[in-house]
Design a protein around this motif. Structure first.
Motif, PDB file in Angstrom:
ATOM      1  N   ASP A   1     139.458  36.732  70.097  1.00 46.51           N
ATOM      2  CA  ASP A   1     138.702  37.883  70.576  1.00 46.51           C
ATOM      3  C   ASP A   1     137.980  38.557  69.407  1.00 46.51           C
ATOM      4  O   ASP A   1     138.599  38.853  68.369  1.00 46.51           O
ATOM      5  CB  ASP A   1     139.664  38.867  71.245  1.00 46.51           C
ATOM      6  CG  ASP A   1     138.962  40.028  71.909  1.00 46.51           C
ATOM      7  OD1 ASP A   1     137.715  40.051  71.972  1.00 46.51           O
ATOM      8  OD2 ASP A   1     139.673  40.927  72.384  1.00 46.51           O
TER       9      ASP A   1
ATOM     10  N   ARG B   1     129.588  31.164  74.254  1.00 42.36           N
ATOM     11  CA  ARG B   1     130.498  32.063  74.975  1.00 42.36           C
ATOM     12  C   ARG B   1     129.744  33.334  75.364  1.00 42.36           C
ATOM     13  O   ARG B   1     129.865  34.379  74.724  1.00 42.36           O
ATOM     14  CB  ARG B   1     131.708  32.408  74.114  1.00 42.36           C
ATOM     15  CG  ARG B   1     132.596  31.198  73.853  1.00 42.36           C
ATOM     16  CD  ARG B   1     133.941  31.542  73.315  1.00 42.36           C
ATOM     17  NE  ARG B   1     134.636  32.566  74.084  1.00 42.36           N
ATOM     18  CZ  ARG B   1     135.563  33.365  73.553  1.00 42.36           C
ATOM     19  NH1 ARG B   1     135.897  33.258  72.289  1.00 42.36           N
ATOM     20  NH2 ARG B   1     136.172  34.266  74.290  1.00 42.36           N
ATOM     21  N   PRO B   2     128.927  33.258  76.422  1.00 41.13           N
ATOM     22  CA  PRO B   2     128.094  34.398  76.821  1.00 41.13           C
ATOM     23  C   PRO B   2     128.874  35.685  77.082  1.00 41.13           C
ATOM     24  O   PRO B   2     128.321  36.780  76.944  1.00 41.13           O
ATOM     25  CB  PRO B   2     127.415  33.917  78.107  1.00 41.13           C
ATOM     26  CG  PRO B   2     127.536  32.436  78.092  1.00 41.13           C
ATOM     27  CD  PRO B   2     128.743  32.103  77.289  1.00 41.13           C
ATOM     28  N   GLU B   3     130.137  35.565  77.421  1.00 43.15           N
ATOM     29  CA  GLU B   3     130.942  36.769  77.692  1.00 43.15           C
ATOM     30  C   GLU B   3     131.150  37.612  76.434  1.00 43.15           C
ATOM     31  O   GLU B   3     131.572  38.770  76.513  1.00 43.15           O
ATOM     32  CB  GLU B   3     132.300  36.389  78.305  1.00 43.15           C
ATOM     33  CG  GLU B   3     133.284  35.732  77.356  1.00 43.15           C
ATOM     34  CD  GLU B   3     133.137  34.221  77.196  1.00 43.15           C
ATOM     35  OE1 GLU B   3     134.038  33.603  76.611  1.00 43.15           O
ATOM     36  OE2 GLU B   3     132.118  33.648  77.648  1.00 43.15           O
ATOM     37  N   LEU B   4     130.818  37.070  75.264  1.00 46.70           N
ATOM     38  CA  LEU B   4     130.958  37.812  74.008  1.00 46.70           C
ATOM     39  C   LEU B   4     129.712  38.606  73.636  1.00 46.70           C
ATOM     40  O   LEU B   4     129.701  39.291  72.609  1.00 46.70           O
ATOM     41  CB  LEU B   4     131.308  36.854  72.866  1.00 46.70           C
ATOM     42  CG  LEU B   4     132.651  36.146  72.968  1.00 46.70           C
ATOM     43  CD1 LEU B   4     132.833  35.194  71.785  1.00 46.70           C
ATOM     44  CD2 LEU B   4     133.788  37.141  73.030  1.00 46.70           C
ATOM     45  N   GLU B   5     128.681  38.525  74.449  1.00 50.64           N
ATOM     46  CA  GLU B   5     127.416  39.173  74.093  1.00 50.64           C
ATOM     47  C   GLU B   5     127.580  40.662  73.799  1.00 50.64           C
ATOM     48  O   GLU B   5     127.031  41.165  72.806  1.00 50.64           O
ATOM     49  CB  GLU B   5     126.368  38.981  75.184  1.00 50.64           C
ATOM     50  CG  GLU B   5     125.036  39.601  74.821  1.00 50.64           C
ATOM     51  CD  GLU B   5     123.942  39.336  75.829  1.00 50.64           C
ATOM     52  OE1 GLU B   5     122.848  39.877  75.633  1.00 50.64           O
ATOM     53  OE2 GLU B   5     124.164  38.589  76.800  1.00 50.64           O
ATOM     54  N   ASN B   6     128.323  41.380  74.604  1.00 48.62           N
ATOM     55  CA  ASN B   6     128.482  42.820  74.365  1.00 48.62           C
ATOM     56  C   ASN B   6     129.236  43.089  73.069  1.00 48.62           C
ATOM     57  O   ASN B   6     128.890  44.014  72.335  1.00 48.62           O
ATOM     58  CB  ASN B   6     129.185  43.489  75.539  1.00 48.62           C
ATOM     59  CG  ASN B   6     128.287  43.583  76.757  1.00 48.62           C
ATOM     60  OD1 ASN B   6     127.069  43.546  76.647  1.00 48.62           O
ATOM     61  ND2 ASN B   6     128.887  43.686  77.923  1.00 48.62           N
ATOM     62  N   GLN B   7     130.263  42.290  72.787  1.00 48.33           N
ATOM     63  CA  GLN B   7     131.003  42.478  71.546  1.00 48.33           C
ATOM     64  C   GLN B   7     130.125  42.176  70.330  1.00 48.33           C
ATOM     65  O   GLN B   7     130.169  42.897  69.329  1.00 48.33           O
ATOM     66  CB  GLN B   7     132.256  41.601  71.521  1.00 48.33           C
ATOM     67  CG  GLN B   7     133.317  42.053  72.498  1.00 48.33           C
ATOM     68  CD  GLN B   7     134.551  41.167  72.450  1.00 48.33           C
ATOM     69  OE1 GLN B   7     134.679  40.292  71.596  1.00 48.33           O
ATOM     70  NE2 GLN B   7     135.477  41.404  73.363  1.00 48.33           N
TER      71      GLN B   7
END
Length: 134
Positions: A40, A74-80
């Motif tokens: 993460d 890993r598109p779900e990491l864009e905000n991070q």
């Protein structure tokens, strides 16, 4: 691997040393990103985050690029990743422009789901920096 960011091995090809440094740093960051791709980014121990939150220097450019590439896989990491870029730019606002400002803004602008208002502001910042430097 992390030590190679500052203790650069001698080049085995005929390149200007600064180009060799950049290549080594990019390779190291992409390897670190791959080794920690399941970790993460919110973790204060993620090596790319540690580099971005550490000393303002050339390795930050390589970390920013590796983070951007991580979003592709890993598109779900864009905000991070966006949050890390945002923190870097806030540091620049306090500490002044440096070696990675253009690169971080370009990486930030390339995030696919950036809100339009933020995109416009970043583009203005980029345009201003380019006008100053050239």
């Amino acid at each position: 691997l992390v030590a190679s960011l500052v203790h650069i091995p001698d080049p085995e090809v005929d390149l200007p040393f600064w180009n060799w440094i950049f290549r080594v740093q990019m390779a190291a960051m992409f390897i670190l990103a791959r080794l920690h791709e399941d970790q993460d980014l919110a973790s204060k121990k993620h090596p790319l985050r540690v580099i971005c939150e550490g000393v303002i220097d050339w390795p930050v450019i390589a970390a920013a690029v590796a983070l951007r590439r991580l979003v592709d896989t890993r598109p779900e990491l864009e905000n991070q990743v966006g949050d890390i870029y945002h923190s870097l730019l806030k540091r620049l606002a306090r500490e002044g422009a440096c070696c990675f400002d253009l690169d971080v803004i370009r990486c930030y602008l390339s995030l696919p789901n950036l809100p339009e208002e933020l995109r416009e502001g970043l583009q203005q910042d980029l345009d201003s920096l380019l006008a100053e430097e050239y």
